[in-house]
Design a protein around this motif. Structure first.
Motif, mmCIF file in Angstrom:
data_model
loop_
_atom_site.group_PDB
_atom_site.id
_atom_site.type_symbol
_atom_site.label_atom_id
_atom_site.label_comp_id
_atom_site.label_asym_id
_atom_site.label_seq_id
_atom_site.Cartn_x
_atom_site.Cartn_y
_atom_site.Cartn_z
ATOM 1 N N LEU A 78 0.822 -1.210 0.000
ATOM 2 C CA LEU A 78 0.000 0.000 0.000
ATOM 3 C C LEU A 78 0.855 1.258 0.000
ATOM 4 C CD1 LEU A 78 -2.863 -1.011 2.460
ATOM 5 C CD2 LEU A 78 -3.009 -0.726 -0.019
ATOM 6 N N GLN A 79 1.977 1.230 0.721
ATOM 7 C CA GLN A 79 2.883 2.393 0.728
ATOM 8 C C GLN A 79 3.483 2.627 -0.653
ATOM 9 O OE1 GLN A 79 3.575 4.580 3.115
ATOM 10 N NE2 GLN A 79 2.425 3.626 4.763
ATOM 11 N N MET A 80 3.895 1.536 -1.330
ATOM 12 C CA MET A 80 4.450 1.694 -2.679
ATOM 13 C C MET A 80 3.397 2.229 -3.637
ATOM 14 S SD MET A 80 7.115 -1.492 -3.190
ATOM 15 C CE MET A 80 5.846 -2.640 -3.569
ATOM 16 N N LEU A 81 2.184 1.710 -3.535
ATOM 17 C CA LEU A 81 1.090 2.193 -4.379
ATOM 18 C C LEU A 81 0.800 3.674 -4.107
ATOM 19 C CD1 LEU A 81 -0.923 1.051 -6.464
ATOM 20 C CD2 LEU A 81 -2.497 0.698 -4.576
ATOM 21 N N PHE A 82 0.823 4.039 -2.837
ATOM 22 C CA PHE A 82 0.598 5.434 -2.447
ATOM 23 C C PHE A 82 1.643 6.343 -3.076
ATOM 24 C CE2 PHE A 82 1.601 8.874 0.578
ATOM 25 C CZ PHE A 82 0.392 9.554 0.562
ATOM 26 N N PHE A 83 2.924 5.961 -2.990
ATOM 27 C CA PHE A 83 3.983 6.808 -3.522
ATOM 28 C C PHE A 83 3.979 6.851 -5.048
ATOM 29 C CE2 PHE A 83 5.860 6.370 0.737
ATOM 30 C CZ PHE A 83 6.057 7.712 0.999
ATOM 31 N N LEU A 84 3.462 5.811 -5.683
ATOM 32 C CA LEU A 84 3.370 5.828 -7.136
ATOM 33 C C LEU A 84 2.205 6.672 -7.649
ATOM 34 C CD1 LEU A 84 4.120 2.111 -8.034
ATOM 35 C CD2 LEU A 84 5.508 4.105 -8.598
ATOM 36 N N LEU A 85 1.085 6.668 -6.926
ATOM 37 C CA LEU A 85 -0.118 7.307 -7.434
ATOM 38 C C LEU A 85 -0.333 8.739 -6.958
ATOM 39 C CD1 LEU A 85 -2.621 4.329 -7.152
ATOM 40 C CD2 LEU A 85 -1.376 5.131 -9.170
ATOM 41 N N ALA A 92 1.655 15.074 1.711
ATOM 42 C CA ALA A 92 1.545 15.439 3.133
ATOM 43 C C ALA A 92 0.107 15.357 3.606
ATOM 44 C CB ALA A 92 2.110 16.829 3.361
ATOM 45 N N ALA A 93 -0.815 15.873 2.822
ATOM 46 C CA ALA A 93 -2.228 15.856 3.228
ATOM 47 C C ALA A 93 -2.825 14.467 3.124
ATOM 48 C CB ALA A 93 -3.015 16.831 2.353
ATOM 49 N N ALA A 94 -2.469 13.734 2.088
ATOM 50 C CA ALA A 94 -3.061 12.413 1.865
ATOM 51 C C ALA A 94 -2.462 11.344 2.773
ATOM 52 C CB ALA A 94 -2.872 12.017 0.406
ATOM 53 N N VAL A 97 -4.558 10.513 5.882
ATOM 54 C CA VAL A 97 -5.799 9.817 5.515
ATOM 55 C C VAL A 97 -5.501 8.357 5.213
ATOM 56 C CG1 VAL A 97 -7.665 9.707 3.812
ATOM 57 C CG2 VAL A 97 -6.884 11.916 4.669
ATOM 58 N N VAL A 98 -4.425 8.084 4.505
ATOM 59 C CA VAL A 98 -4.048 6.709 4.182
ATOM 60 C C VAL A 98 -3.679 5.944 5.453
ATOM 61 C CG1 VAL A 98 -2.319 5.302 2.998
ATOM 62 C CG2 VAL A 98 -3.360 7.239 1.825
ATOM 63 N N GLU A 99 -2.916 6.563 6.343
ATOM 64 C CA GLU A 99 -2.551 5.896 7.600
ATOM 65 C C GLU A 99 -3.776 5.579 8.452
ATOM 66 O OE1 GLU A 99 0.275 4.625 8.932
ATOM 67 O OE2 GLU A 99 1.091 4.970 6.938
#
Length: 144
Positions: A78-85, A92-94, A97-99
C-alpha cells in the motif's frame, strides 16, 4: 474471587464460562484450545483497538508471526502504491488519511485473521460459550 464483569454473565450466571484457573472472561472474549498439544489461547472477538492504535505490536506480543508478515507485506504494498499514485506536493495531506485507513483496516480484521490462523493450526473453541460467540461473529464455521 470477585467478578470484575458483574452484569455481563451469561444466561446461566456462570461468569462467562470462566477462563483459566477460574478467572472470569469479558463477554466478547473467546477461548480456543489445540486438542493435540493442550495449548490454549484467549483473545477478543470484534474490533481490535490495540491493532488500530499500535499496529503491528499486538501480533508481535501474541507471537503471531504469520499475520505479522502478512500485515507488513500489505502495508509495504500500500505504501508503494501510495507513492506511485499520489503526486509529491499532495503527499503530506493524503498521508494521514491513508494511515488512518490502514489503521481502521487492521483494527477491523486483525482478530478475525488471528482466529482463522489458529483454526488452520488445529485450534477449536474450548467451550460452548466460545463456540457460540465465534459462530455469531462468523469467525468459526461449525463442522458438519
Amino acid at each position: 474471587m470477585q467478578d470484575p464483569f458483574k452484569g455481563f454473565n451469561d444466561d446461566d450466571g456462570n461468569n462467562n464460562g470462566n477462563g483459566p484457573q477460574g478467572l472470569p472472561l469479558p463477554p466478547n472474549y473467546a477461548t480456543v484450545v489445540n486438542p493435540k498439544t493442550g495449548n490454549m489461547r484467549i483473545a477478543k472477538v470484534g474490533f481490535s483497538w490495540t491493532m488500530f492504535l499500535f499496529h503491528p505490536f499486538p501480533s508481535i506480543f501474541r507471537a503471531d508471526w504469520y499475520n505479522l508478515l502478512c500485515i507488513i507485506g500489505v502495508e509495504l504494498g500500500l505504501q508503494m502504491l501510495f507513492f506511485l499514485l499520489v503526486p509529491l506536493n499532495d503527499r503530506a495531506a493524503a498521508s494521514s488519511v491513508v494511515e488512518l485507513g490502514i489503521a481502521v483496516l487492521w483494527g477491523a480484521i486483525y482478530n478475525l485473521m488471528y482466529y482463522r490462523h489458529l483454526f488452520t493450526r488445529g485450534f477449536v473453541p474450548a467451550d460452548e460459550r466460545s463456540r457460540d460467540l465465534l459462530t455469531r461473529a462468523h469467525y468459526w464455521k461449525p463442522q458438519d
